[in-house]
Design a protein around this motif. Structure first.
Motif, PDB file in Angstrom:
ATOM      1  N   ALA A  14      19.156  41.751 -50.348  1.00 55.12           N
ATOM      2  CA  ALA A  14      19.589  41.325 -49.052  1.00 55.12           C
ATOM      3  C   ALA A  14      19.080  39.933 -48.623  1.00 55.12           C
ATOM      4  CB  ALA A  14      19.451  42.257 -47.977  1.00 55.12           C
ATOM      5  N   LEU A  15      17.901  39.898 -48.724  1.00 52.76           N
ATOM      6  CA  LEU A  15      17.155  38.516 -48.412  1.00 52.76           C
ATOM      7  C   LEU A  15      17.723  37.351 -49.369  1.00 52.76           C
ATOM      8  CD1 LEU A  15      14.966  36.905 -46.646  1.00 52.76           C
ATOM      9  CD2 LEU A  15      13.304  37.503 -48.777  1.00 52.76           C
ATOM     10  N   LEU A  16      17.822  37.450 -50.445  1.00 54.15           N
ATOM     11  CA  LEU A  16      18.571  36.544 -51.363  1.00 54.15           C
ATOM     12  C   LEU A  16      19.884  36.096 -50.995  1.00 54.15           C
ATOM     13  CD1 LEU A  16      17.042  37.339 -54.933  1.00 54.15           C
ATOM     14  CD2 LEU A  16      16.234  35.632 -53.391  1.00 54.15           C
ATOM     15  N   LEU A  17      20.749  37.239 -50.420  1.00 52.44           N
ATOM     16  CA  LEU A  17      22.111  36.888 -50.086  1.00 52.44           C
ATOM     17  C   LEU A  17      21.905  36.186 -48.664  1.00 52.44           C
ATOM     18  CD1 LEU A  17      25.190  37.287 -50.061  1.00 52.44           C
ATOM     19  CD2 LEU A  17      24.663  39.525 -48.837  1.00 52.44           C
ATOM     20  N   SER A  18      21.146  36.242 -48.029  1.00 49.22           N
ATOM     21  CA  SER A  18      20.810  35.543 -46.758  1.00 49.22           C
ATOM     22  C   SER A  18      20.622  34.217 -46.979  1.00 49.22           C
ATOM     23  CB  SER A  18      19.747  36.057 -45.735  1.00 49.22           C
ATOM     24  OG  SER A  18      19.457  35.495 -44.558  1.00 49.22           O
ATOM     25  N   VAL A  19      19.676  33.821 -47.714  1.00 48.99           N
ATOM     26  CA  VAL A  19      19.282  32.682 -48.244  1.00 48.99           C
ATOM     27  C   VAL A  19      20.589  31.829 -48.736  1.00 48.99           C
ATOM     28  CG1 VAL A  19      17.939  30.951 -49.975  1.00 48.99           C
ATOM     29  CG2 VAL A  19      16.832  33.152 -48.672  1.00 48.99           C
ATOM     30  N   LEU A  20      21.105  32.473 -49.724  1.00 47.51           N
ATOM     31  CA  LEU A  20      22.516  31.751 -50.402  1.00 47.51           C
ATOM     32  C   LEU A  20      23.285  31.473 -49.160  1.00 47.51           C
ATOM     33  CD1 LEU A  20      24.063  30.974 -52.636  1.00 47.51           C
ATOM     34  CD2 LEU A  20      25.009  33.494 -52.926  1.00 47.51           C
ATOM     35  N   GLN A  21      23.713  32.322 -48.180  1.00 46.06           N
ATOM     36  CA  GLN A  21      24.707  32.225 -47.097  1.00 46.06           C
ATOM     37  C   GLN A  21      24.158  30.987 -46.317  1.00 46.06           C
ATOM     38  OE1 GLN A  21      24.895  36.318 -45.640  1.00 46.06           O
ATOM     39  NE2 GLN A  21      27.032  35.631 -45.368  1.00 46.06           N
ATOM     40  N   ASP A  22      22.770  31.006 -46.051  1.00 45.62           N
ATOM     41  CA  ASP A  22      22.296  29.838 -44.984  1.00 45.62           C
ATOM     42  C   ASP A  22      22.380  28.414 -45.948  1.00 45.62           C
ATOM     43  OD1 ASP A  22      20.977  29.049 -42.671  1.00 45.62           O
ATOM     44  OD2 ASP A  22      19.289  28.584 -44.188  1.00 45.62           O
ATOM     45  N   SER A  23      22.015  28.655 -47.156  1.00 41.73           N
ATOM     46  CA  SER A  23      22.324  27.365 -47.990  1.00 41.73           C
ATOM     47  C   SER A  23      23.643  26.639 -47.898  1.00 41.73           C
ATOM     48  CB  SER A  23      21.655  27.562 -49.302  1.00 41.73           C
ATOM     49  OG  SER A  23      20.375  27.621 -49.527  1.00 41.73           O
ATOM     50  N   MET A  24      24.542  27.579 -48.270  1.00 38.90           N
ATOM     51  CA  MET A  24      26.030  27.111 -48.416  1.00 38.90           C
ATOM     52  C   MET A  24      26.448  26.548 -46.959  1.00 38.90           C
ATOM     53  SD  MET A  24      27.135  27.776 -51.364  1.00 38.90           S
ATOM     54  CE  MET A  24      29.143  27.952 -51.144  1.00 38.90           C
ATOM     55  N   GLY A  25      25.958  27.331 -45.830  1.00 35.44           N
ATOM     56  CA  GLY A  25      26.430  26.885 -44.506  1.00 35.44           C
ATOM     57  C   GLY A  25      25.937  25.406 -44.326  1.00 35.44           C
ATOM     58  N   ARG A  26      24.532  24.891 -44.596  1.00 38.81           N
ATOM     59  CA  ARG A  26      23.825  23.946 -44.374  1.00 38.81           C
ATOM     60  C   ARG A  26      24.495  22.939 -45.328  1.00 38.81           C
ATOM     61  NH1 ARG A  26      19.073  24.384 -41.593  1.00 38.81           N
ATOM     62  NH2 ARG A  26      18.247  26.444 -41.398  1.00 38.81           N
ATOM     63  N   ILE A  27      24.994  23.175 -46.482  1.00 38.67           N
ATOM     64  CA  ILE A  27      25.595  22.009 -47.244  1.00 38.67           C
ATOM     65  C   ILE A  27      26.939  21.718 -46.815  1.00 38.67           C
ATOM     66  CG2 ILE A  27      26.617  21.762 -49.607  1.00 38.67           C
ATOM     67  CD1 ILE A  27      24.242  23.108 -50.828  1.00 38.67           C
ATOM     68  N   ALA A  28      27.952  22.835 -46.295  1.00 39.10           N
ATOM     69  CA  ALA A  28      29.064  22.550 -45.644  1.00 39.10           C
ATOM     70  C   ALA A  28      28.951  21.778 -44.561  1.00 39.10           C
ATOM     71  CB  ALA A  28      29.650  24.008 -45.844  1.00 39.10           C
ATOM     72  N   THR A  29      28.010  21.897 -43.814  1.00 37.42           N
ATOM     73  CA  THR A  29      27.790  21.008 -42.355  1.00 37.42           C
ATOM     74  C   THR A  29      27.741  19.746 -42.748  1.00 37.42           C
ATOM     75  OG1 THR A  29      26.767  23.172 -41.322  1.00 37.42           O
ATOM     76  CG2 THR A  29      26.492  20.999 -40.509  1.00 37.42           C
ATOM     77  N   ILE A  30      26.900  19.381 -43.774  1.00 34.48           N
ATOM     78  CA  ILE A  30      26.736  17.894 -43.830  1.00 34.48           C
ATOM     79  C   ILE A  30      28.044  17.342 -44.635  1.00 34.48           C
ATOM     80  CG2 ILE A  30      25.457  16.280 -45.677  1.00 34.48           C
ATOM     81  CD1 ILE A  30      23.218  18.488 -45.400  1.00 34.48           C
ATOM     82  N   LEU A  31      28.727  18.033 -45.445  1.00 31.03           N
ATOM     83  CA  LEU A  31      29.809  17.483 -46.307  1.00 31.03           C
ATOM     84  C   LEU A  31      31.080  17.456 -44.921  1.00 31.03           C
ATOM     85  CD1 LEU A  31      29.920  19.499 -49.434  1.00 31.03           C
ATOM     86  CD2 LEU A  31      29.263  17.107 -48.894  1.00 31.03           C
ATOM     87  N   PHE A  32      31.059  18.406 -44.097  1.00 31.84           N
ATOM     88  CA  PHE A  32      32.356  18.381 -43.155  1.00 31.84           C
ATOM     89  C   PHE A  32      31.955  17.207 -42.297  1.00 31.84           C
ATOM     90  CE2 PHE A  32      34.273  20.124 -39.353  1.00 31.84           C
ATOM     91  CZ  PHE A  32      35.469  20.273 -39.773  1.00 31.84           C
TER      92      PHE A  32
END
Length: 548
Positions: free
Chosen positions: A102-120
């Motif tokens: 569950a922790l690793l899933l949270s880290v993956l979600q957070d990382s994907m969100g941050r990358i998407a923020t930069i690109l968008f």
């Protein structure tokens, strides 16, 4: 002498009145009487003042409450339903579930969100302010789609569930960028007194208390809604209310700046209705929330064509790529010299391509917002006139389209000063440039080429003479013009001139092979070209047709 002084609060309400008058028999003294005219505010009114800007309603625009925060109520309840689904998906209540997973899933979600923020933010950052109404509603669509994906996740296997939840995090990141940027632009519109900081703080207070009430109500909903059918029915109902309320709120906003769509509506009405200018409130009722980017639309009719503003000169249809060298060749001397002459008094150049019905607007360095608006109006009116010609069954070739564009510029210039005055009197802000949705480029025209060093090489042409005298300009891959090829007046020689401002003229001549291919392309590879390997260095005199 008696004196009367009125005291008002920020909203303009009279709270006290001071009256000074003479006192005593000889009227040598004076007295001041205070008359309290303000009634004690009710508890309800004092409670509302906590969440409203000081001086309300005078400190904000009339459409402020139309864009309220009530939509957060339904969104909060829907968020609880989606959060429950995510917890079920990660294994809450399952003894075999791993906290580390569950922790690793949270880290993956957070990382994907941050990358998407930069690109968008990088890809669409320029368009967020001109299209703030569209992105404000799009942000809620992104967020609601993320909730739907969250509710779908428990029904999927582990790997697809991780992918789905990661994509949900990306959508929430897009929502954050779009909502934050568009809200900043809308708040600047609402703040009439420059009270932007206070207005943002009060908006946050409104959303906080409404979200809190929504969470309290959501606890009752979650406790009584447990079946899949009831969950999905409740979720879709709440999300529909959320989107409907946001759509109504965004449509009610009457922005005073002219983006592409509002410029189409306002300026087409001005040109079609003898100078009539619609007000921002009238335009907001006709405005589409989601509009195709760059379209030219006459009033509310079908699309006439497209316009691209702030483009590079090399991206217009004047430019073509050299077949052998890969470098760009920008038009002919007739195209470029004519275009520069037509727009010598403007801060832009417009090239209208008849086949694709596309207007390319190249802006000069320092082009003002009113010049950009004029360029867009020019493109719109040209496309309308082109459509009128096509409606009669006639077809315009590129030469006729260029003449139409030039004639439209002359007609527009006669009306433009009056158009700007009427726009301002109707409440439009013409000093803000909101037409570019991507980061554009600017050009600077150097009219006096005689003052610049030009290296020339003489090429001897035999067997075939050119069909007409012309000049081609070649760019290198850094988009610097490095070579001009033009015929001499005798039709027997061609001059290959290389122009790089500030460079040594002797070093400007490219290799013989480059010049050979340039001249060969000029004469369609049919000429017998002999290149002189000893270039002469001259200061070129440009007369509009050739170097001499």
């Amino acid at each position: 002498m008696a004196m009367l002084i009125d005291e008002r609060d920020g909203s303009g309400t009279l709270v006290a009145r001071y009256v000074s008058s003479k006192s005593g028999k000889d009227e040598s003294g004076s007295r001041i009487d205070i008359i309290n005219t303000n009634k004690r505010a009710s508890i309800w009114q004092r409670g509302l003042n906590v969440f409203l800007p000081a001086g309300y309603p005078h400190s904000v625009t009339n459409d402020y409450l139309e864009c309220d925060s009530l939509q957060a109520f339904s969104s909060s309840i829907a968020g609880l339903l989606s959060s429950r689904a995510v917890l079920i998906g990660v294994g809450v209540g399952d003894a075999s579930a791993s906290p580390t997973a569950a922790l690793l899933l949270s880290v993956l979600q957070d990382s994907m969100g941050r990358i998407a923020t930069i690109l968008f933010a990088h890809q669409l950052g320029t368009s967020l302010e001109p299209e703030c109404k569209m992105y404000r509603l799009a942000a809620d669509v992104f967020n609601d789609c993320a909730m739907i994906l969250d509710c779908l996740s428990p029904a999927l296997p582990k790997i697809p569930r991780v992918i789905l939840l990661s994509f949900s995090s990306v959508l929430r990141a897009l929502c954050g960028v779009a909502a934050g940027s568009s809200k900043a632009s809308l708040s600047a519109h609402f703040a009439k007194w420059g009270n932007l900081g206070e207005l943002n703080a009060k908006d946050s207070s409104q959303e906080t208390v409404i979200s809190l009430v929504g969470m309290l109500a959501g606890t009752l909903v979650v406790a009584h809604v447990s079946s899949q059918f009831a969950t999905w029915a409740t979720l879709m109902l709440l999300l529909s209310i959320h989107i409907a309320m946001n759509h109504a709120a965004v449509r009610a906003v009457s922005l005073h700046t002219l983006n592409r769509q509002r410029a189409n509506i306002v300026l087409s009405n001005f040109l079609a209705n003898n100078g009539e200018v619609l007000t921002p409130e009238e335009v907001s009722s006709q405005e589409r929330i989601f509009e195709l980017d760059g379209v030219l639309r006459w009033k509310e009719s079908k699309v006439l064509g497209r316009a691209k503003i702030g483009v590079s000169l090399a991206s217009t249809s004047l430019a073509s790529r050299h077949g052998m060298t890969g470098d760009r060749r920008i038009g002919t001397v007739m195209d470029m010299a004519k275009l520069a002459d037509v727009y010598r008094h403007e801060e832009y150049m417009l090239w209208y391509e008849a086949v694709s019905r596309t207007a390319y607007i190249v802006l000069n360095v320092g082009a003002s917002p009113t010049s950009q608006l004029k360029a867009w109006t020019h493109a719109l009116w040209t496309a309308h006139r082109h459509a009128a010609v096509q409606a009669t069954g006639d077809a315009l070739d590129q030469m006729a389209a260029s003449r139409l564009t030039e004639a439209t510029l002359k007609d527009l210039s006669l009306q433009w000063s009056g158009c700007l005055e009427r726009l301002k009197s109707s409440g439009w802000d013409t000093e803000v440039a909101n037409l570019e949705t991507v980061s554009g480029t600017r050009i600077q025209i150097h009219a006096d080429l005689a003052a610049m060093s030009i290296g020339t090489g003489i090429c001897y042409i035999s067997h075939k003479r050119p069909p007409f005298e012309q000049m081609h300009a070649y760019e290198n891959r850094r988009r610097e013009i490095v070579m001009f090829v033009t015929c001499t007046a005798s039709w027997d020689f061609v001059k290959v001139g290389c122009l790089i401002p500030g460079a040594d003229p002797v070093q400007q001549i490219k290799s013989p092979s480059f010049a050979f291919t340039a001249v060969s392309q000029l004469f369609h590879d049919t000429a017998d070209v002999v290149l002189s390997l000893a270039p002469s260095v001259v200061v070129g005199n440009w007369d509009g047709d050739r170097f001499g």
